[in-house]
Design an enzyme around this catalytic site. Structure first.
Site, short mmCIF file in Angstrom:
data_model
loop_
_atom_site.label_atom_id
_atom_site.label_comp_id
_atom_site.label_asym_id
_atom_site.label_seq_id
_atom_site.Cartn_x
_atom_site.Cartn_y
_atom_site.Cartn_z
N ASP A 127 5.90 2.24 2.29
CA ASP A 127 4.98 1.13 2.54
C ASP A 127 4.17 1.48 3.78
O ASP A 127 4.69 1.47 4.90
CB ASP A 127 5.81 -0.15 2.75
CG ASP A 127 4.95 -1.39 2.95
OD1 ASP A 127 3.77 -1.25 3.32
OD2 ASP A 127 5.49 -2.50 2.75
N HIS A 128 2.90 1.76 3.56
CA HIS A 128 2.08 2.26 4.67
C HIS A 128 1.76 1.17 5.70
O HIS A 128 1.17 1.44 6.74
CB HIS A 128 0.79 2.88 4.12
CG HIS A 128 0.25 4.00 4.96
ND1 HIS A 128 0.64 4.21 6.26
CD2 HIS A 128 -0.63 4.98 4.68
CE1 HIS A 128 0.00 5.25 6.77
NE2 HIS A 128 -0.79 5.74 5.82
N ARG A 129 2.15 -0.07 5.40
CA ARG A 129 1.97 -1.11 6.43
C ARG A 129 3.00 -0.96 7.53
O ARG A 129 2.77 -1.36 8.67
CB ARG A 129 2.13 -2.51 5.79
CG ARG A 129 1.07 -2.86 4.78
CD ARG A 129 1.39 -4.15 4.09
NE ARG A 129 2.69 -4.10 3.43
CZ ARG A 129 3.27 -5.13 2.82
NH1 ARG A 129 2.66 -6.30 2.80
NH2 ARG A 129 4.44 -5.01 2.23
N PRO A 177 0.85 -1.19 0.00
CA PRO A 177 0.00 0.00 0.00
C PRO A 177 0.89 1.25 0.00
O PRO A 177 1.56 1.54 0.99
CB PRO A 177 -0.80 -0.11 1.30
CG PRO A 177 -0.21 -1.21 2.08
CD PRO A 177 0.87 -1.89 1.30
N ILE A 184 5.25 2.06 7.64
CA ILE A 184 5.55 3.48 7.91
C ILE A 184 4.26 4.26 8.06
O ILE A 184 3.37 4.18 7.20
CB ILE A 184 6.33 4.09 6.71
CG1 ILE A 184 7.55 3.24 6.36
CG2 ILE A 184 6.69 5.53 6.96
CD1 ILE A 184 8.67 3.30 7.35
#
Ligand code: CAO
Length: 545
Positions: A517-519, A341, A521
């Site tokens: 990577d929004h998982r 994501p 960060i």
């Protein structure tokens, strides 16, 4: 006076033949035994004669159409039809001229859903709730098929909806009077059915049943019947639920037979309706890729494939084989794009002073044989930002339960080569000075362009820099090089007026784009990382701290 439907007679073994000539103009009279159409197989041509005197009301085929036994050819109006209408199909066949091939069926078909005295009945388009004509987009069963009450005969489609027309009869389909592409209105004839049992004496089909479709159109225009749902939006919607896709019954049947989840299939028909070919192509692709997605560049990793296009129809083309690097890049990009994501954050760094300093190194660099470009400073600054923001120096563990915190700082550098994109890694960038990093940049870029990088040169990266600064552009959104969790896209620096509180000052501004990577960060982590990076680049003394 009545309208008779003339159908293709026994073809003497030929499966399907081409209509090569329509012999009578619409409106013209035709005499018994006069040819209505000429058919041609790969072995012979044959005339189909009219079984009676009359006038051609309408042709139901066109030159070039491929037809088979039982297909409807023409509507002929005849004064003698009352007598004929009382005969069975077999009687008509028996009485038809012996040679050329006899016409099979001629059955009265009054508009008001008449029932002939024989067991043949005509299915009509039911009340579709409007006077508009709608297109017949699919014939769902074949001539000769047994149908039961409720089985879909054809599918109609208006601008707003599709609707299945079910049979009210149980019997054998003798002929289709309407064909795909015809525009039909309420009461128009659909098919001739030899009834083996009938629940009702009247052959008009019931109100059409709704075709289940993926999404209701935004425009809730009145549908032909309350049971009909709106057509999908123009773009293909992909669903994981096969009951929630835009496909006709025969396509659904084919999908069931082949074990295909229609939710995975991209439709190439009008308004993304799924066609039989789409299902077949899906199966072919799945087989080629071993049924598990295979190469992302070829199969889309389980997502519907972009339909193949024959570009040669638009102009001259050539097909060029992808290099190995290009194929690997395609797979990696798609894997990362689908798995990660992404969020991208933007900022500009004031590198006015950095550039002054960099240029001051030119003479010394010439002596050392090392050219220092902005990329060396950006690598050094990114290493400092990673040290200060260790969230960016993590990778998700494969178990989904943990992350791995790295205590080394290696920076990958995307290099554009004639064979494709490669990412050599500058090891321990935090421990190296600008000269050493510049030397590494030159060495790695040269090896990359000569195709001489070793696998170990491209392993162990923690974070990647993709610099298009020498090429141009204001900004771009790079794709995270997973399992890394961040990548910095660098664009071309430009002089810009920057407000210093009392005046505009000319400053050399470097556009930066940080994808993460929004998982792993959070936005806050990214904001801090970017702010730190901009600070270091704007004042390189921070690199030494
Ligand atoms: N703004 C303005 N000018 C820049 C700049 C920037 N951000 N970055 C570099 N430049 C200038 C340099 O100052 C130098 O100019 P001078 O020769 O006048 O000093 C020139 O561009 C050097 O460019 P370079 O490409 O030879 O060297 P580099 O160190 O800037 O970059 C490398 C090295 C390997 C990163 C680069 O050559 C490259 O391959 N970039 C492409 C990366 C890529 O394809 N990314 C996309 C990946 S995703 O699709």
């Amino acid at each position: 006076m009545a309208i008779e439907i003339i159908t293709i007679p026994d073809l003497g073994g030929a499966d399907s033949v081409e209509v090569i000539e329509l012999c009578v103009s619409v409106g013209d009279s035709v005499e018994q035994e006069e040819s209505l159409v000429v058919l041609e197989s790969d072995k012979a041509s044959m005339d189909v004669p009219s079984p009676f005197d009359g006038a051609v009301v309408k042709y139901l085929v066109a030159e070039g159409d491929t037809v088979k036994v039982g297909d409807a050819i023409a509507e002929v109006e005849t004064a003698a039809s009352e007598a004929i209408a009382e005969k069975t199909v077999e009687e008509v066949v028996e009485e038809a001229p012996a040679e050329p091939v006899p016409v099979e069926a001629a059955v009265e078909a009054p508009q008001a859903a008449a029932v002939s005295e024989t067991s043949e009945q005509i299915a009509l388009v039911p009340d579709i709730g409007s006077d508009d004509k709608v297109e017949l987009i699919e014939i769902s069963v074949s001539v000769g098929d047994q149908v039961e009450e409720g089985d879909t005969l054809v599918v109609l489609e208006s601008d707003k909806a599709t609707m299945d027309v079910p049979s009210t009869l149980t019997g054998t389909v003798k002929a289709f009077i309407a064909k795909e592409g015809d525009k039909l209105a309420t009461g128009d004839q659909v098919a001739l059915i030899e009834v083996t049992s009938s629940a009702q004496a009247v052959v008009e089909a019931p109100a059409p049943t709704a075709q289940v479709e993926p999404a209701k159109a935004a425009d809730p225009a009145p549908a032909p019947s309350p049971a009909v749902t709106a057509a999908p939006a123009a773009t293909a919607a992909v669903s994981n639920d096969s009951s929630d896709v835009y496909a006709g019954p025969s396509v659904r049947l084919l999908a069931r037979e082949l074990g295909v989840d229609l939710g995975q299939v991209a439709g190439t028909g009008p308004r993304s309706r799924i066609q039989k070919d789409d299902v077949n192509n899906f199966v072919k692709t799945a087989l080629k890729s071993g049924g598990n997605g295979g190469s992302a560049s070829a199969s889309g990793a389980g997502i519907p494939q972009v339909p193949a296009v024959d570009f040669s129809q638009f102009g001259e083309i050539e097909t060029v084989k992808l290099s190995k690097i290009q194929k690997i890049t395609a797979d990696n990009m798609q894997r990362n794009w689908l798995n990660v994501p992404h969020v991208t954050q933007f900022d500009d760094a004031d590198i006015t002073e950095l550039e002054v300093f960099r240029k001051s190194l030119k003479l010394e660099g010439e002596k050392k044989g090392i050219k220092v470009t902005p990329v060396a400073f950006i690598i050094k600054a990114a290493a400092a930002a990673l040290a200060a923001n260790p969230e960016f120096n993590r990778s998700l563990a494969g178990d989904g339960e943990n992350y791995v915190q790295k205590h080394y700082i290696n920076i990958g550098m995307a290099v554009d080569t004639p064979r494709g994109l490669v990412v050599p890694v500058i090891k321990d960038a935090d421990k190296k000075g600008i000269w050493e990093i510049s030397e590494d940049v030159i060495t790695m870029a040269t090896l990359a362009r000569e195709g001489k990088l070793k696998p170990s040169d491209m392993q162990g990266g923690c974070f990647t820099i993709s610099s298009l600064g020498a090429i141009g552009g204001n900004g771009f959104t790079p794709i995270v090089n997973s399992p890394e969790v961040g990548i910095l896209g660098v664009s071309k620096s430009q002089m810009k007026p920057v407000w210093d509180g009392s005046d505009f000052q000319p400053k050399l501004m470097l556009p930066l784009a940080l994808s993460y990577d929004h998982r792993v960060i959070n936005g806050g982590d990214a904001g801090r990382f970017m702010t730190y990076l901009v600070k270091v680049l704007s004042d390189i003394r921070h690199m030494t701290l």
